[in-house]
Design an enzyme around this catalytic site. Structure first.
Site, short mmCIF file in Angstrom:
data_model
loop_
_atom_site.label_atom_id
_atom_site.label_comp_id
_atom_site.label_asym_id
_atom_site.label_seq_id
_atom_site.Cartn_x
_atom_site.Cartn_y
_atom_site.Cartn_z
N GLU A 285 0.82 -1.20 0.00
CA GLU A 285 0.00 0.00 0.00
C GLU A 285 0.87 1.26 0.00
O GLU A 285 0.43 2.32 -0.44
CB GLU A 285 -0.92 -0.01 1.23
CG GLU A 285 -2.28 0.60 0.99
CD GLU A 285 -3.29 0.25 2.07
OE1 GLU A 285 -4.31 -0.36 1.73
OE2 GLU A 285 -3.08 0.59 3.24
N HIS A 306 7.71 -26.92 -1.02
CA HIS A 306 7.03 -28.01 -1.70
C HIS A 306 5.89 -27.52 -2.57
O HIS A 306 5.09 -28.30 -3.06
CB HIS A 306 6.53 -29.03 -0.66
CG HIS A 306 7.67 -29.65 0.10
ND1 HIS A 306 8.16 -30.90 -0.18
CD2 HIS A 306 8.45 -29.16 1.10
CE1 HIS A 306 9.18 -31.17 0.63
NE2 HIS A 306 9.38 -30.12 1.42
N LYS A 420 -14.14 0.66 -3.96
CA LYS A 420 -15.23 1.04 -3.05
C LYS A 420 -16.32 1.76 -3.81
O LYS A 420 -17.51 1.47 -3.64
CB LYS A 420 -14.70 1.96 -1.94
CG LYS A 420 -13.82 1.28 -0.92
CD LYS A 420 -13.48 2.24 0.20
CE LYS A 420 -12.36 1.69 1.05
NZ LYS A 420 -11.79 2.68 1.95
O1 PA5 Z 1 -3.55 1.26 5.96
C1 PA5 Z 1 -4.66 1.76 5.73
O2 PA5 Z 1 -4.83 2.98 5.80
C2 PA5 Z 1 -5.83 0.91 5.38
O3 PA5 Z 1 -5.47 -0.42 5.23
C3 PA5 Z 1 -6.86 0.99 6.48
O4 PA5 Z 1 -6.29 0.59 7.68
C4 PA5 Z 1 -8.08 0.14 6.16
O5 PA5 Z 1 -8.62 0.51 4.92
C5 PA5 Z 1 -9.14 0.28 7.24
O6 PA5 Z 1 -9.52 1.61 7.38
P1 PA5 Z 1 -10.29 2.11 8.65
O7 PA5 Z 1 -9.43 1.90 9.84
O8 PA5 Z 1 -10.56 3.55 8.40
O9 PA5 Z 1 -11.57 1.31 8.75
#
Ligand code: PA5
Length: 447
Positions: A285, A306, A420
């Protein structure tokens, strides 16, 4: 130092002067990060967190954990991405990948809201109907669909089982300090709340209440975890040739420029499997944007030798491997010495499995290097709290430096929104009508 980078196997792939030539860029990345002048600097609160966290909240985390331990057989932790992976990864690394089978005196911990699978929720609901349970709902934004759906389910179950007043004593909300629907609901209902700091993004939040509350419930020593991270913060704060975290970031970047576009994180400890998942989110990310980025992958050996071993040895050569070597595993077992050799294992009788595992690792490294895979080794003394805290901070900082070297903002995630919007449109969420029509047309054509 709890974590060391071994670069002895990289020589056939990276020449010494290459590290020297990238050093000015590493220094620049370091200055941007520490001076808070780089992109996304408003989300670098994790950098000083191990020395500068909210001590009063930390104490409250421990009190809440003790209460949950006393009144619940099960804790359901609801969250996704950065609000899920860190806690699960640390519990499994420190305690056991089979924590729920071996925990004694602490509640079993289950994770929900990290998917929209009804099948998974049904099973967990059935279990909770029979047990005393509490819920830790974690969402920084407070609006993420997957955990919100799971929270509806478990809040409803809690209220049916314990009444509204009883339920409120069993719900803990970890979210923004002021904004979001979860914060509003928690304030209105009187749930105990914990804060995800404004300047710490989800994937960097494991050392905040996001990770700490579930960890404390599982009996993880969160003081030692923070102390390990604090040691890393101090040791990795200087930009010089001894900074293994920076050397790791630099070598990743050098290898990427040579076409090694996949990093395979490999460990010989199954307890590390969820840490691999946490690493994949952290780096994926953070770096995967602007049509660039190393693709983070993972394996657990010897299991995956394996399955993926053939590819690693002999497949496409666009990857490098980072082995996580654990010097002192959590437990030891010996190959039984039965005085027989019916299975041809007589030569190993009495040997510790840690020794067998170590030789498997060394043999694998040499084979993969022979097969043309650059191998880096991250050696940690153990996966106990102090060392793991150090490793977590090491990864976080390496990821930030790596992102700046790559020329991306390692602290945003604009790409996550696309699915989303489509999902909301297809589900008929008000406000998405326009997109819905266009998407339905596209789906029709594709079928
Ligand atoms: O690293 C990030 O920002 C994302 O993976 C969020 O943690 C994830 O989308 C969850 O978001 P939130 O904590 O707002 O529900």
């Amino acid at each position: 130092m709890s974590v060391r980078l071994e670069t002895g196997y990289i020589a056939p792939f990276v020449r010494q002067h290459e590290l020297g030539m990238i050093a000015p860029q590493v220094l620049s990345a370091h200055e941007q990060l520490e001076g808070k002048t780089g992109p996304g600097s408003e989300f670098t609160g994790w950098l000083k967190l191990p020395g500068d966290f909210d001590k009063a909240e930390f104490a409250r985390v421990k009190q809440a954990a003790a209460k949950i331990q006393a009144n619940s057989d099960v804790l359901v932790v609801i969250g996704i991405g950065g609000s899920y992976l860190g806690a699960r990864a640390v519990i499994e690394a420190v305690k056991s990948a089979q924590y729920n089978l071996v925990c004694k005196g602490t509640p079993r911990i289950f994770f929900a809201g990290a998917s929209v699978s009804g099948a998974q929720l049904v099973d967990l609901v059935a279990l909770c109907e029979e047990k005393d349970f509490a819920v830790n709902m974690i969402s920084k934004s407070g609006t993420t669909t997957e955990p919100a759906v799971a929270f509806r389910v478990f809040r409803d179950l809690l209220e049916k089982k314990y009444g509204k007043d009883g339920a409120k004593e069993r719900i803990y909300a970890t979210t923004d300090k002021a904004r979001g629907t979860l914060k509003e609901l928690a304030t209105a209902e009187g749930y105990e709340t914990f804060v995800v700091p404004d300047d710490v993004g989800g994937r960097y939040s494991v050392l905040t209440a996001v990770g700490l509350l579930p960890l404390a419930v599982a009996g993880v020593d969160i003081d030692a975890l923070m102390a390990g991270a604090a040691e890393a913060m101090e040791k990795l704060s200087v930009c010089d040739a001894q900074n293994d975290c920076y050397n790791y970031a630099a070598l990743r970047n050098i290898l990427y420029r040579k076409g090694k576009t996949v990093e395979v994180m490999a460990s010989f400890e199954p307890d590390f499997a969820m840490m691999n998942e946490w690493y994949k989110q952290l780096f994926g990310e953070s770096e995967g944007k602007d049509q660039k980025g190393i693709f983070p992958a993972s394996v657990v050996y010897t299991t995956d030798l394996h399955s993926m071993g053939q590819y690693m040895q002999d497949g496409g050569r666009h990857l490098f491997e980072t082995m996580v070597a654990v010097k002192k595993p959590r437990a030891e077992m010996k190959v039984p010495d039965t005085g027989e050799d019916f299975d041809g294992l007589g030569y190993l009788a009495g040997s510790g499995l840690s020794h067998v595992n170590e030789m498997a690792m060394q043999g694998t490294i040499l084979a993969h290097v022979d097969g043309g895979v650059p191998v880096l080794v991250l050696e940690t003394d153990s996966l106990a709290e102090h060392d793991l805290g150090y490793l977590i901070y090491f990864y976080e900082k390496a990821c930030a430096i790596s992102g700046y070297l790559l020329g991306v903002n390692p602290f945003d995630q604009p790409g996550v929104e696309s699915y989303k919007k489509n999902m909301f449109a297809l589900l008929g969420k008000p406000g998405f009508e326009q997109q819905a029509k266009a998407l339905e047309e596209r789906l029709k054509k594709a079928k």
